[in-house]
Structure formats: C-alpha cells, structure tokens
Design a protein around this motif. Structure first.
Motif, PDB file in Angstrom:
ATOM      1  N   ALA A 162       5.890 -58.402  47.362  1.00  0.00           N
ATOM      2  CA  ALA A 162       6.252 -57.094  46.779  1.00  0.00           C
ATOM      3  C   ALA A 162       5.734 -55.800  47.466  1.00  0.00           C
ATOM      4  O   ALA A 162       6.456 -54.754  47.558  1.00  0.00           O
ATOM      5  N   ALA A 163       4.594 -55.928  47.895  1.00  0.00           N
ATOM      6  CA  ALA A 163       4.081 -54.507  48.535  1.00  0.00           C
ATOM      7  C   ALA A 163       4.927 -54.362  49.704  1.00  0.00           C
ATOM      8  O   ALA A 163       5.079 -53.187  50.332  1.00  0.00           O
ATOM      9  N   ALA A 164       5.081 -55.453  50.736  1.00  0.00           N
ATOM     10  CA  ALA A 164       5.878 -55.154  51.518  1.00  0.00           C
ATOM     11  C   ALA A 164       7.356 -54.591  51.633  1.00  0.00           C
ATOM     12  O   ALA A 164       7.790 -53.626  52.146  1.00  0.00           O
ATOM     13  N   ALA A 165       7.857 -55.050  50.208  1.00  0.00           N
ATOM     14  CA  ALA A 165       9.184 -54.533  49.931  1.00  0.00           C
ATOM     15  C   ALA A 165       9.211 -53.170  49.518  1.00  0.00           C
ATOM     16  O   ALA A 165      10.055 -52.084  50.059  1.00  0.00           O
ATOM     17  N   GLN A 166       8.008 -52.647  48.946  1.00  0.00           N
ATOM     18  CA  GLN A 166       7.617 -51.439  48.543  1.00  0.00           C
ATOM     19  C   GLN A 166       7.552 -50.377  49.882  1.00  0.00           C
ATOM     20  O   GLN A 166       8.298 -49.407  49.827  1.00  0.00           O
ATOM     21  N   THR A 167       6.899 -50.954  50.914  1.00  0.00           N
ATOM     22  CA  THR A 167       6.827 -50.113  51.989  1.00  0.00           C
ATOM     23  C   THR A 167       8.055 -49.969  52.780  1.00  0.00           C
ATOM     24  O   THR A 167       8.454 -49.042  53.336  1.00  0.00           O
ATOM     25  N   LEU A 168       8.832 -50.915  52.879  1.00  0.00           N
ATOM     26  CA  LEU A 168       9.959 -50.925  53.366  1.00  0.00           C
ATOM     27  C   LEU A 168      10.979 -49.934  52.673  1.00  0.00           C
ATOM     28  O   LEU A 168      11.699 -49.125  53.618  1.00  0.00           O
ATOM     29  N   PHE A 169      11.092 -49.996  51.105  1.00  0.00           N
ATOM     30  CA  PHE A 169      12.191 -48.973  50.801  1.00  0.00           C
ATOM     31  C   PHE A 169      11.623 -47.238  50.367  1.00  0.00           C
ATOM     32  O   PHE A 169      12.271 -46.604  50.269  1.00  0.00           O
ATOM     33  N   MET A 170      10.193 -47.378  50.295  1.00  0.00           N
ATOM     34  CA  MET A 170       9.742 -46.087  49.802  1.00  0.00           C
ATOM     35  C   MET A 170      10.142 -44.849  50.711  1.00  0.00           C
ATOM     36  O   MET A 170       9.878 -44.737  51.903  1.00  0.00           O
ATOM     37  N   ASN A 171      10.722 -43.769  50.180  1.00  0.00           N
ATOM     38  CA  ASN A 171      11.244 -42.848  50.741  1.00  0.00           C
ATOM     39  C   ASN A 171      10.581 -41.535  49.891  1.00  0.00           C
ATOM     40  O   ASN A 171      10.877 -41.204  48.802  1.00  0.00           O
ATOM     41  N   GLU A 172       9.832 -40.675  50.414  1.00  0.00           N
ATOM     42  CA  GLU A 172       9.141 -39.793  49.784  1.00  0.00           C
ATOM     43  C   GLU A 172       9.800 -38.773  49.188  1.00  0.00           C
ATOM     44  O   GLU A 172       9.635 -37.715  48.332  1.00  0.00           O
ATOM     45  N   GLU A 173      11.011 -38.383  50.024  1.00  0.00           N
ATOM     46  CA  GLU A 173      12.057 -37.456  49.624  1.00  0.00           C
ATOM     47  C   GLU A 173      12.739 -37.624  48.109  1.00  0.00           C
ATOM     48  O   GLU A 173      13.163 -36.965  47.512  1.00  0.00           O
ATOM     49  N   TYR A 174      13.155 -39.010  48.308  1.00  0.00           N
ATOM     50  CA  TYR A 174      14.128 -39.217  47.161  1.00  0.00           C
ATOM     51  C   TYR A 174      14.119 -40.506  46.679  1.00  0.00           C
ATOM     52  O   TYR A 174      14.810 -40.734  45.479  1.00  0.00           O
ATOM     53  N   PHE A 175      13.529 -41.684  47.198  1.00  0.00           N
ATOM     54  CA  PHE A 175      13.528 -42.798  46.806  1.00  0.00           C
ATOM     55  C   PHE A 175      12.129 -43.521  46.601  1.00  0.00           C
ATOM     56  O   PHE A 175      11.434 -43.999  47.357  1.00  0.00           O
ATOM     57  N   ARG A 176      11.786 -43.505  45.250  1.00  0.00           N
ATOM     58  CA  ARG A 176      10.309 -43.959  44.873  1.00  0.00           C
ATOM     59  C   ARG A 176      10.589 -45.350  44.399  1.00  0.00           C
ATOM     60  O   ARG A 176      11.288 -45.683  43.363  1.00  0.00           O
ATOM     61  N   VAL A 177       9.523 -46.198  44.678  1.00  0.00           N
ATOM     62  CA  VAL A 177       9.157 -47.736  44.595  1.00  0.00           C
ATOM     63  C   VAL A 177       7.924 -48.095  43.767  1.00  0.00           C
ATOM     64  O   VAL A 177       6.903 -47.883  44.290  1.00  0.00           O
ATOM     65  N   TYR A 178       8.096 -48.509  42.501  1.00  0.00           N
ATOM     66  CA  TYR A 178       6.977 -49.199  42.040  1.00  0.00           C
ATOM     67  C   TYR A 178       7.050 -50.762  42.123  1.00  0.00           C
ATOM     68  O   TYR A 178       8.020 -51.315  42.504  1.00  0.00           O
ATOM     69  N   THR A 179       6.026 -51.487  42.034  1.00  0.00           N
ATOM     70  CA  THR A 179       5.664 -52.897  42.055  1.00  0.00           C
ATOM     71  C   THR A 179       5.577 -53.579  40.882  1.00  0.00           C
ATOM     72  O   THR A 179       5.050 -52.887  39.731  1.00  0.00           O
ATOM     73  N   ASN A 180       5.970 -54.699  40.582  1.00  0.00           N
ATOM     74  CA  ASN A 180       5.818 -55.601  39.377  1.00  0.00           C
ATOM     75  C   ASN A 180       5.651 -57.092  39.772  1.00  0.00           C
ATOM     76  O   ASN A 180       6.309 -57.633  40.540  1.00  0.00           O
ATOM     77  N   ARG A 181       4.712 -57.841  38.793  1.00  0.00           N
ATOM     78  CA  ARG A 181       4.842 -59.109  39.249  1.00  0.00           C
ATOM     79  C   ARG A 181       5.699 -60.072  38.433  1.00  0.00           C
ATOM     80  O   ARG A 181       5.738 -61.220  38.639  1.00  0.00           O
ATOM     81  N   ASP A 182       6.504 -59.441  37.625  1.00  0.00           N
ATOM     82  CA  ASP A 182       7.178 -60.075  36.493  1.00  0.00           C
ATOM     83  C   ASP A 182       8.728 -60.228  36.841  1.00  0.00           C
ATOM     84  O   ASP A 182       9.404 -59.610  36.617  1.00  0.00           O
ATOM     85  N   THR A 183       8.744 -61.018  37.783  1.00  0.00           N
ATOM     86  CA  THR A 183      10.057 -61.301  38.549  1.00  0.00           C
ATOM     87  C   THR A 183      11.220 -61.718  37.393  1.00  0.00           C
ATOM     88  O   THR A 183      12.281 -61.179  37.511  1.00  0.00           O
ATOM     89  N   THR A 184      10.714 -62.788  36.603  1.00  0.00           N
ATOM     90  CA  THR A 184      11.488 -63.035  35.458  1.00  0.00           C
ATOM     91  C   THR A 184      12.044 -61.780  34.563  1.00  0.00           C
ATOM     92  O   THR A 184      13.261 -61.815  34.273  1.00  0.00           O
ATOM     93  N   GLY A 185      11.203 -61.092  34.247  1.00  0.00           N
ATOM     94  CA  GLY A 185      11.656 -60.023  33.123  1.00  0.00           C
ATOM     95  C   GLY A 185      12.534 -58.831  33.979  1.00  0.00           C
ATOM     96  O   GLY A 185      13.679 -58.603  33.495  1.00  0.00           O
TER      97      GLY A 185
END
Length: 347
Positions: A162-185
C-alpha cells in the motif's frame, strides 16, 4: 527500480491514471486492445473516444502488444472492466513477475462467483491476496486529466505494498493518496456505491427532487455498511473516501456514468436503450445483479438494491419501485445500522 509503469487498459480511468503517473515522472506503457487506439495515443497524444479534448503527456506510450507493455516494468495498474478482469489477468499471467507491484482500480464484482476484483487477480496471477492493492475513492477521470484536486485511497493488507502504491501515485499538486488496510471494505464500498448512484440518477430522472435523493444516498450508505460488515469489512471504511466520498461524487455528478444511466431509466428508457447509448461500461448494472445474489446468499436486507434489480432485470416500473421503498414497514434508523456490529469494531 525501473521507472516504467504499465497500465491496462486504455479506457477513461486507465488513461487518467496513466496521466498521473506520467506527471510523476514515470515512463508509462498504456496497453490497449486495438492498434488503432494505440496509434492515436502515440501520434496525436489523445484518446478521444474516452477523454475528448484531453492532451496526454508525451511520456505515455500506447501499445496493443501486452508482452511489450510489460517488458521491464516495475508496476502494473489493472483498470479493466469487472466482466473482463479474469480474461485480462489470464493474458497478463505469462508476463507478470512476482516482484512487480500490482494495483487495480476497478469497482465491481465478478457476477456469478460474487468475488471481489482482488480475489480474481490473486487467483489468476497466483499471488497472495494481501499483496494486491486497490485504488478507489471520489475520482472522475474527466477531472483528473484536467489536474483538478483529487483525493483517493489505496488499500492492501500488505502495508508495504500500500505504501509503495501511495508513493507511486502521490502528486503534491493535485492527486493526494491515503492508505488503508481494509481491502475488503474499500472494494465493497467502491462497487456497492455504483448501485446507489444508479438509484440517485433514477430518482432525478423521475423528478423527485433533492429530498428524495438525499434520503436515497443516506439509506444506501446504510445498506453498504450492513452488507460490508457481514462480509468482514470495517464499517469505518464506509465513512471514508472509498465510501461516503465516492458515493457523493458518483450519486450527484454529471460525470457519473452510473448516475446518467439511472437518469435515463427514470426518463422512461429501457435498460437496452440505456446501455446502447453509453460509450463506457456502467458497472452499477452488473453490481446490482451481484448484490441481489449476495443479499440472498448472506441473508442481508438490501431494499434499495432489490428494487433497482427489479427495475433493471424484471422490467418493474420505476415509480412502483419507489412506492415499494416508501411503503416498507416502519423501522428504527439506528437499529437498521446494526449498532452491535459497530460496537464490535470499536471494542
């Protein structure tokens, strides 16, 4: 680590995510099923069928050759429609390596098996379910490609993934990414809210006004929580970006294909007419079918999904469906939210 990332397939959301990754400095390989679409993207830097008027970054390269798309990539982002997910993963399997990060951004179920997309992916790629990352949240492709501020969540039981995906997509100008462990939810919320968005569009198409739509969205959220907790999700996930955030944007926006489909149904069009007029997949239709089966299998009440199923697949009159919802026996609002389940999660 390679700076190449591969996105499958070149629909609206896959193309929008490819733009985020390109803006983040990655060399993006965008896989499409047709050489014609690949040529348009490579020559004109456009994908006019799905995102007209959007100019794509030059570091996005499209190809209809999956082996070429996957060669040397560090991560694969799967954005195939739910009905095509298993087939796409079968095609991907010969080229997937287990050190590649795997993220999917598809909001739906596999009809028949009722499986979530992460389960389908883990089965076909023979990888641990906990390593599949799901990206979800309130995010219209039409706004993302215009670099409008957007916030999403990436979820995986494997926190490193999840942290790796967050780093991959995070863009400080317009695309903010949070992490969560609840894949099912997160997956359930993303799929189930499409059903409620269909209902919101249908309500608007019938001219029922904001009062009715607000009630439908609120009670729809209660249904999402009810079935989610039975299936092992954390109810708090439904109050976050993947739940109420995505529900609001999908149930109220002109960009929402699920809302548009519902609106046309409310205007008197048949399901076949609606589907013929849409240029993109309407996941809420298949999710309604899956939810209908799910509610019976798990003995969970989903009255909104049930009435939408009757409209979509049994040719019930939309107004009659609304009357059936309004005429249900009196309920206690808090009891219907399954307070005992909330207490269990807070314990």
């Amino acid at each position: 680590m390679s700076d190449k990332v591969t996105v499958l397939v070149a629909g609206s959301w896959g193309t929008a995510l490819a733009c985020v990754l390109a803006d983040n400095g990655f060399q993006v390989s965008l896989w499409t099923r047709t050489s014609e679409q690949a040529a348009e993207i490579n020559t004109n830097h456009r994908n006019d069928r799905y995102l007209p008027d959007a100019e794509l970054p030059a570091n996005i390269t499209a190809t209809s050759d999956l082996e070429e798309a996957m060669k040397g990539t560090a991560a694969v982002i799967i954005v195939a429609p739910s009905k095509a997910m298993r087939d796409v993963c079968k095609q991907l399997k010969p080229y997937y390596e287990h050190d590649m990060l795997c993220v999917h951004a598809t909001k739906g179920f596999e009809v028949g098996t009722l499986k979530r997309m992460s389960t389908v992916i883990s089965e076909e790629l023979e990888m641990p379910d906990q390593d599949v990352v799901v990206l979800s949240g309130p995010s219209h492709a039409e706004e993302v490609v215009k670099r409008m501020p957007t916030t999403v969540v990436v979820a995986a039981a494997n926190e490193k993934a999840a942290a790796a995906a967050q780093t991959l997509f995070m863009n400080e100008e317009y695309f903010r990414v949070y992490t969560n462990r609840d894949t099912t939810g997160v997956e359930l919320a993303g799929a189930l809210k499409n059903i409620i968005a269909l209902g919101a569009g249908l309500s608007d198409g019938l001219g029922f006004g904001d009062n009715a739509k607000a009630a439908l969205l609120t009670r729809g959220l209660a249904e999402m929580v009810r079935v989610g907790t039975v299936l092992g999700a954390n109810p708090l996930t439904f109050s976050g970006l993947a739940g109420i955030g995505d529900l609001v944007v999908t149930g109220t926006s002109k960009h929402s294909r699920n809302w548009r489909a519902g609106y046309m149904l409310g205007q008197g069009k048949s399901l076949d007419e609606v589907m013929d007029s849409m240029n993109m997949v309407v996941e809420g239709v298949r999710s309604t079918q899956a939810a209908h089966d799910m509610s019976r299998h798990h003995e969970v009440q989903m009255p909104i999904a049930e009435q939408l199923y009757r409209v979509l697949f049994e040719q019930a009159d939309p107004r009659t469906a609304v009357e059936a919802l309004m005429g249900r026996d009196p309920k206690n609002e808090m009891e219907s939210m399954k307070l005992e389940t909330w207490k269990q999660w807070h314990a």
